[in-house]
Design an enzyme around this catalytic site. Structure first.
Site, short mmCIF file in Angstrom:
data_model
loop_
_atom_site.label_atom_id
_atom_site.label_comp_id
_atom_site.label_asym_id
_atom_site.label_seq_id
_atom_site.Cartn_x
_atom_site.Cartn_y
_atom_site.Cartn_z
N HIS A 9 0.93 -1.31 0.02
CA HIS A 9 -0.13 0.07 0.03
C HIS A 9 0.81 1.33 0.11
CE1 HIS A 9 1.07 1.03 4.39
NE2 HIS A 9 0.98 -0.30 4.36
N GLY A 22 0.53 -2.24 12.16
CA GLY A 22 0.07 -3.46 12.38
C GLY A 22 -1.48 -3.52 11.67
N ARG A 60 -6.07 1.34 4.03
CA ARG A 60 -4.95 1.65 3.31
C ARG A 60 -4.60 0.72 1.91
NH1 ARG A 60 -3.18 -0.26 8.30
NH2 ARG A 60 -1.53 -1.67 8.67
N GLU A 87 -1.60 -6.70 7.47
CA GLU A 87 -0.19 -6.52 7.92
C GLU A 87 0.10 -7.23 9.22
OE1 GLU A 87 2.80 -6.16 7.73
OE2 GLU A 87 3.24 -4.14 7.78
N ARG A 88 1.48 -7.69 9.74
CA ARG A 88 1.68 -8.33 10.53
C ARG A 88 1.30 -7.41 11.83
NH1 ARG A 88 7.89 -7.77 12.72
NH2 ARG A 88 7.55 -8.39 15.27
N TYR A 90 1.53 -5.83 15.29
CA TYR A 90 2.79 -5.32 16.30
C TYR A 90 2.35 -5.50 17.70
CZ TYR A 90 5.88 -4.04 12.38
OH TYR A 90 6.92 -4.37 11.43
N LYS A 98 7.84 4.81 16.54
CA LYS A 98 9.08 4.31 16.66
C LYS A 98 10.15 4.64 17.22
CE LYS A 98 7.15 2.16 12.34
NZ LYS A 98 7.25 1.87 10.73
N ARG A 114 11.07 -5.49 15.16
CA ARG A 114 10.67 -5.12 13.79
C ARG A 114 11.37 -6.00 12.56
NH1 ARG A 114 11.76 0.80 12.18
NH2 ARG A 114 10.54 0.08 10.37
N HIS A 182 0.25 -5.37 2.56
CA HIS A 182 1.36 -4.59 3.59
C HIS A 182 2.61 -5.26 3.23
CE1 HIS A 182 -2.59 -3.35 5.30
NE2 HIS A 182 -2.86 -4.50 4.97
N ASN A 184 4.68 -6.44 5.43
CA ASN A 184 5.07 -7.82 6.05
C ASN A 184 4.17 -9.13 5.32
OD1 ASN A 184 7.25 -7.58 7.85
ND2 ASN A 184 5.88 -6.01 8.83
#
Length: 228
Positions: A9, A22, A60, A87-88, A90, A98, A114, A182, A184
């Site tokens: 994305h 995430g 997204r 996405e993974r 988190y 971050k 990460r 995403h 990941n």
């Protein structure tokens, strides 16, 4: 020859603010919209025509898919949304900046969370108000499938049933597929497709809004890989 196109994305609002995202549902930034449209223009220029489209259940990625299909004059293509391409997750890091997380836990620890293949982040409790267990888009899932946090290994295990049951059979049938997802979930797919080792996958990056094209023969051997 079947083609599989992967698109991470476009830049999201939380990419822009440097937050762990995430499974949190955030929108594309203005730059992200431009990137998604640019991906579609690249697809149109390359003359790639799709039979099926897949994306996650997160805004997204969905919008990226729609912009890419619209710009390539293929908005009509049949589309599947699935949590398996999310996405993974988190974990308890979701929503945190971050840089601030690195100050709190140290650069090395955050980098490990990460980028490592099999180290889990701090987990999010199912009773937390930010848990996906409270989100109705996952209401039909077995609660045991809703993660409190994931690493890339777990993400790959989540994605593989979709590959085996739906995507691979369509590619074997010579159909062209686009997946907008995403960083990941697409890294996990690329790891499997290219047989990238657990050690080397750490270095693989998926650029936002940049199509990656795989060509397959009738046995799903990778004949070529291009980036646009």
């Amino acid at each position: 020859m079947a083609k599989l196109v992967l698109i991470r994305h476009g830049q999201s609002e939380w990419n822009l603010s440097n937050q762990f995202t995430g499974w949190v549902d955030v929108d594309l930034s203005e730059e992200g919209v431009k990137q998604a449209k640019g991906a579609g223009q690249s697809i149109k220029k390359a003359g790639i025509e799709f039979d099926y489209a897949y994306t996650s259940v997160l805004t997204r990625a969905i919008k990226t898919l729609h912009y890419a299909l619209e710009e390539s004059d293929q908005l009509w293509v049949p589309e599947t949304k699935t949590w398996r391409l999310n996405e993974r997750h988190y974990g308890a890091l979701q929503g945190q900046n971050k840089a601030e997380a690195a100050k709190k836990w140290g650069d090395d620890q955050v980098h490990t969370w990460r980028r490592s293949y099999d180290v889990l982040p701090p987990l999010l409790d199912a009773n937390d108000k930010g848990s996906a267990a409270q989100d109705r888009r996952y209401a039909n899932l077995d609660p045991r499938l809703i993660p409190g946090g994931e690493n890339l290994k777990v993400t790959l295990e989540r994605v593989m049933p979709l590959w085996e049951d739906e995507i691979a059979p369509k590619l074997l049938d010579g159909k062209n597929i686009i997946i907008a997802a995403h960083g990941n979930s697409l890294r996990a797919l690329s790891k499997y497709i290219e047989q990238i080792s657990d050690e080397d996958i750490i270095g693989l990056e998926m650029a936002t809004g940049q199509p990656v094209v795989y060509d397959f023969d009738e046995k799903l051997n990778v004949l070529g890989k291009e980036k646009y």
